[in-house]
Design a protein around this motif. Structure first.
Motif, short mmCIF file in Angstrom:
data_model
loop_
_atom_site.label_atom_id
_atom_site.label_comp_id
_atom_site.label_asym_id
_atom_site.label_seq_id
_atom_site.Cartn_x
_atom_site.Cartn_y
_atom_site.Cartn_z
N ARG A 38 0.97 -1.32 0.09
CA ARG A 38 -0.12 -0.05 -0.09
C ARG A 38 0.96 1.40 -0.08
NH1 ARG A 38 -5.70 -0.20 1.26
NH2 ARG A 38 -6.42 -2.31 1.73
N LEU A 39 1.87 1.20 0.87
CA LEU A 39 2.76 2.35 0.65
C LEU A 39 3.48 2.51 -0.56
CD1 LEU A 39 4.34 1.93 4.30
CD2 LEU A 39 2.90 3.82 3.64
N ASP A 40 3.83 1.48 -1.14
CA ASP A 40 4.53 1.70 -2.60
C ASP A 40 3.49 2.25 -3.59
OD1 ASP A 40 6.92 0.57 -1.54
OD2 ASP A 40 6.32 -1.69 -2.28
N ARG A 41 2.25 1.85 -3.45
CA ARG A 41 0.92 2.28 -4.34
C ARG A 41 1.05 3.79 -3.95
NH1 ARG A 41 -3.81 3.26 -3.56
NH2 ARG A 41 -3.88 1.89 -1.97
N LEU A 42 0.96 4.24 -2.90
CA LEU A 42 0.85 5.59 -2.32
C LEU A 42 1.79 6.45 -2.89
CD1 LEU A 42 -0.75 4.94 1.14
CD2 LEU A 42 -2.00 5.85 -0.66
N ARG A 43 3.23 5.98 -2.95
CA ARG A 43 4.07 6.63 -3.52
C ARG A 43 4.09 6.72 -4.93
NH1 ARG A 43 6.80 3.61 0.86
NH2 ARG A 43 7.42 5.21 2.48
N GLU A 44 3.84 5.48 -5.69
CA GLU A 44 3.78 5.34 -6.95
C GLU A 44 2.46 6.42 -7.53
OE1 GLU A 44 3.03 1.60 -8.38
OE2 GLU A 44 4.81 0.76 -7.58
N ASP A 45 1.45 6.82 -6.97
CA ASP A 45 0.59 7.68 -7.19
C ASP A 45 0.61 9.11 -6.77
OD1 ASP A 45 -0.96 5.34 -8.16
OD2 ASP A 45 -2.37 5.23 -6.40
N ARG A 46 1.91 9.30 -6.13
CA ARG A 46 2.48 10.43 -5.65
C ARG A 46 1.49 11.05 -4.79
NH1 ARG A 46 6.73 12.60 -7.83
NH2 ARG A 46 5.67 14.95 -7.71
N ILE A 47 0.79 10.29 -3.83
CA ILE A 47 0.02 10.74 -2.67
C ILE A 47 1.14 11.07 -1.59
CG2 ILE A 47 -1.69 10.16 -1.13
CD1 ILE A 47 -3.14 8.71 -3.55
N ILE A 48 1.95 10.18 -1.37
CA ILE A 48 3.07 10.26 -0.42
C ILE A 48 4.36 10.65 -1.44
CG2 ILE A 48 4.67 9.25 1.19
CD1 ILE A 48 2.52 7.23 1.75
N GLN A 49 4.76 12.10 -1.12
CA GLN A 49 5.92 12.26 -1.94
C GLN A 49 7.09 12.55 -1.01
OE1 GLN A 49 4.65 15.71 -4.04
NE2 GLN A 49 2.90 14.79 -5.11
N GLY A 50 7.78 11.46 -0.60
CA GLY A 50 8.78 11.61 0.30
C GLY A 50 8.50 11.80 1.63
#
Length: 151
Positions: A38-50
């Protein structure tokens, strides 16, 4: 889009950016592997940006915070781009925001004290290109500073 579990993960991360995957798994009832996906998907979707570290500037001796509202000379074609490029090079400028309206740019800068601010203002800010008008607002108190979203 986001489901309830994703929102819970984001709320937990906002509350404690250093929370570990096992702790996220425990808090959400998911496995560590599912949390990682889920974290990987949130990063890929740029919802989490670092992630980033927030430094408490006064603890390092920066006692003065000033917001400069700047209007640029709009008769010069590249005024905006040239101003932004030059402002980025000023080490004490910690934030640059652009606006539509009478004020074009807001610079947030920090200084160790008032004489340091005067030096920065005279030697760095006033030498920035294409300034038509400038207004300085000195921060007296920061009442709220929170980037958390109501998830």
């Amino acid at each position: 889009m986001l489901n309830d579990v994703d929102r819970r993960i984001l709320r937990l991360l906002q509350a404690d950016p250093a929370i570990t995957v096992p702790d996220l798994a425990h808090e959400t009832g998911l496995t560590s592997a599912r949390i990682t996906r889920r974290l990987d998907r949130l990063r890929e979707d740029r919802i989490i940006q670092g992630s980033h570290v927030t430094i408490h500037w006064p603890a390092l001796g920066y006692a003065v915070s000033v917001s400069l509202r700047i209007t640029l000379d709009k008769t010069v074609a590249r005024a905006f781009d040239e101003f932004i490029a030059a402002a980025r090079a000023v080490p004490e400028v910690i934030e640059i925001q652009t606006f539509l309206g009478r004020v074009d740019v807001r610079l947030s800068l920090i200084a160790k004290n008032l004489s340091d601010y005067q030096r920065i203002y005279r030697e760095e800010v006033l030498t920035l290109p294409h300034i038509a008008d400038i207004e300085a607002l000195m921060t007296v108190a920061s009442v709220k500073s929170d980037e958390s979203l109501p998830l």
